[in-house]
Design a protein around this motif. Structure first.
Motif, mmCIF file in Angstrom:
data_model
loop_
_atom_site.group_PDB
_atom_site.id
_atom_site.type_symbol
_atom_site.label_atom_id
_atom_site.label_comp_id
_atom_site.label_asym_id
_atom_site.label_seq_id
_atom_site.Cartn_x
_atom_site.Cartn_y
_atom_site.Cartn_z
ATOM 1 N N LEU A 297 0.835 -1.211 0.000
ATOM 2 C CA LEU A 297 0.000 0.000 0.000
ATOM 3 C C LEU A 297 0.863 1.252 0.000
ATOM 4 N N TRP A 298 1.905 1.229 0.820
ATOM 5 C CA TRP A 298 2.771 2.412 0.953
ATOM 6 C C TRP A 298 3.507 2.725 -0.356
ATOM 7 N N ALA A 303 3.770 6.020 -5.397
ATOM 8 C CA ALA A 303 3.709 6.215 -6.848
ATOM 9 C C ALA A 303 2.663 7.259 -7.214
ATOM 10 N N VAL A 304 1.503 7.195 -6.566
ATOM 11 C CA VAL A 304 0.406 8.131 -6.857
ATOM 12 C C VAL A 304 0.822 9.558 -6.525
ATOM 13 N N PHE A 305 1.366 9.768 -5.332
ATOM 14 C CA PHE A 305 1.694 11.135 -4.903
ATOM 15 C C PHE A 305 2.915 11.689 -5.633
ATOM 16 N N PHE A 329 4.790 8.600 2.819
ATOM 17 C CA PHE A 329 4.733 7.280 2.199
ATOM 18 C C PHE A 329 6.074 6.833 1.605
ATOM 19 N N VAL A 330 6.802 7.736 0.972
ATOM 20 C CA VAL A 330 8.001 7.328 0.225
ATOM 21 C C VAL A 330 9.073 6.733 1.131
ATOM 22 N N ALA A 391 7.535 5.552 -11.322
ATOM 23 C CA ALA A 391 7.768 4.246 -11.952
ATOM 24 C C ALA A 391 8.587 3.339 -11.037
ATOM 25 N N ALA A 392 9.563 3.912 -10.335
ATOM 26 C CA ALA A 392 10.374 3.120 -9.401
ATOM 27 C C ALA A 392 9.507 2.528 -8.296
ATOM 28 N N ALA A 393 8.564 3.315 -7.786
ATOM 29 C CA ALA A 393 7.667 2.826 -6.743
ATOM 30 C C ALA A 393 6.777 1.701 -7.264
ATOM 31 N N VAL A 394 6.319 1.819 -8.501
ATOM 32 C CA VAL A 394 5.486 0.770 -9.103
ATOM 33 C C VAL A 394 6.290 -0.524 -9.246
ATOM 34 N N LEU A 395 7.545 -0.417 -9.668
ATOM 35 C CA LEU A 395 8.400 -1.601 -9.798
ATOM 36 C C LEU A 395 8.609 -2.285 -8.445
#
Length: 420
Positions: A297-298, A303-305, A329-330, A391-395
């Motif tokens: 979730l985090w 990624a969203v923010f 979150f990050v 993109a890094a967060a999505v990966l």
């Protein structure tokens, strides 16, 4: 021993490991505060190329320390390695003050990085050994608040003493040398030999650690760990890419978006304040709902923010709120990875696994500022820098989705090992 005495004793490990993380936070931002002064004054022969080399070689040292020194805590004991690393780091941080040129400056930073890189995994492994069962998330995130408190404190110190850049390293080194004796005298060792010996052996007279039980990186390649190690490595790489990329380039990204330089620096401070708040929240939720759910979730919300920051925000209050929430979150996403590692691997492998995660992550710490710097040089840092971060967060989400919530080995170990 009375309950009150136990509670008093328990405060020492919590605070001392937290202070060790403050030193790591110092290292996160100290070069960023002194490099502009060194480049402007050309002191020691610094220019942009020299500064880039010094920054990169520092992170290389930290990565090597995490990969190859941190695992020694599984053999030598957490306390012994923590004391050695803090002392080593402090001596070479002070040595930077006496560097005659860029080459020696960089060499001392490389050597200091070896100690710093092992310090973080050893401290987190210690706290997870020491913490009561079922509190790994809270113990890890609470300890790691020191990392961002150290970053904020160092930035404030820089505002007071810069352009006297040597003062930064003197203060950092002396702080470590002052902490080391407390680590030695006040930290109980968390890994007595009995934790390494099969239960049937504890009734005997021998407490030696069998050779086959000693931890090594080879253990991470044995079932069920290869998939877990791979997922954790990718997530840690992406997590530290975000942490270092944002801490290095956020002011410049915001300047590229049309915000003032002062606003960019203030937003960097807000980002790290958000990180501290996020760490406190994330640990509690991870222990309550399971670390896997919360870390996915985090990273997803990160990624969203991060993508949302690519939209220029005119309202100042909304802008600061958006950056604060992004920080929430990050940075705690990365720390939740460490908390999960502590749950996925048995006690005897904990330091090795955390060193592996932190060491691979440091490669992301090197790549993050480099990639973002290339975007800045190309004139497309805004908005593409935020797209790269998103993109890094999505990966990271994709990598962790295939990692199990827990393993049979740690479930069995958790039933017999812990501090209540």
């Amino acid at each position: 021993m009375s309950t009150t005495s136990l509670e008093n004793k328990s405060r020492w490990p919590v605070w001392l490991c937290w202070l060790a993380m403050v030193l790591d936070g110092f290292d996160l931002v100290v070069l960023g505060t002194v490099i502009p002064v060194l480049i402007k004054s050309r002191e020691l022969g610094f220019d942009a190329v020299g500064a880039t080399f010094a920054a990169t070689i520092s992170l290389v040292g930290v990565g090597l320390g995490a990969l190859f020194i941190a695992p020694m805590s599984d053999r030598w004991g957490r306390r012994n390695l923590l004391v050695a690393c803090v002392t080593w780091f402090s001596v070479f941080t002070i040595a930077v003050v006496f560097a005659p040129d860029v080459a020696w400056f960089s060499t001392f930073r490389l050597l200091a990085g070896l100690g710093l890189g092992a310090c973080l995994p050893a401290a987190l492994a210690y706290m997870n050994d020491y913490a009561p069962a079922g509190t790994a998330g809270k113990s890890t995130t609470r300890t790691m608040t020191g990392y961002h408190v150290g970053a904020v404190a160092t930035a404030f110190l820089a505002l007071m003493v810069i352009p006297s850049w040597r003062t930064m390293f003197v203060v950092g080194g002396l702080a470590g040398l002052a902490l080391a004796p407390f680590l030695w005298f006040k930290l109980p060792e968390t890994l007595p030999p009995v934790h390494h010996v099969p239960p049937a052996a504890t009734a005997g007279t021998s407490t030696a650690v069998p050779e086959e039980e000693r931890a090594s990186f080879r253990d991470l390649g044995r079932k069920p760990y290869p998939l877990i190690a791979a997922g954790v490595a990718v997530a840690s790489f992406m997590g530290l890419l975000l942490v270092y990329g944002l801490n290095t380039w956020l002011p410049q990204l915001m300047a590229s978006a049309g915000y003032s330089l002062n606003a960019g620096l203030a937003l960097l401070l807000v980002l790290n304040v958000g990180a501290v708040v996020g760490l406190l929240i994330a640990g509690v939720l991870a222990d309550r709902h399971g670390t896997k759910k919360i870390v996915l979730l985090w990273f997803g919300l990160s990624a969203v923010f991060l993508a949302a920051l690519s939209i220029q925000i005119q309202n100042e209050i909304v802008l600061y709120a958006a950056v604060f929430v992004t920080g929430v979150f990050v940075f705690s996403s990365q720390v939740l990875v460490y908390a999960w590692v502590s749950q996925l691997f048995p006690v005897r492998l904990r330091g090795t696994a955390l060193g592996f995660a932190a060491g691979v992550g440091r490669l992301g710490a090197i790549l993050g500022p480099a990639v973002t710097g290339a975007l800045v040089a190309a004139g497309i840092a805004y908005p593409w820098g935020f797209y790269v971060f998103a993109a890094a967060a999505v990966l990271a989400v994709l990598a962790l989705a295939f990692v199990p919530q827990t393993t049979a080995a740690t479930t069995r170990a958790g039933a017999g090992v812990g501090h209540s």
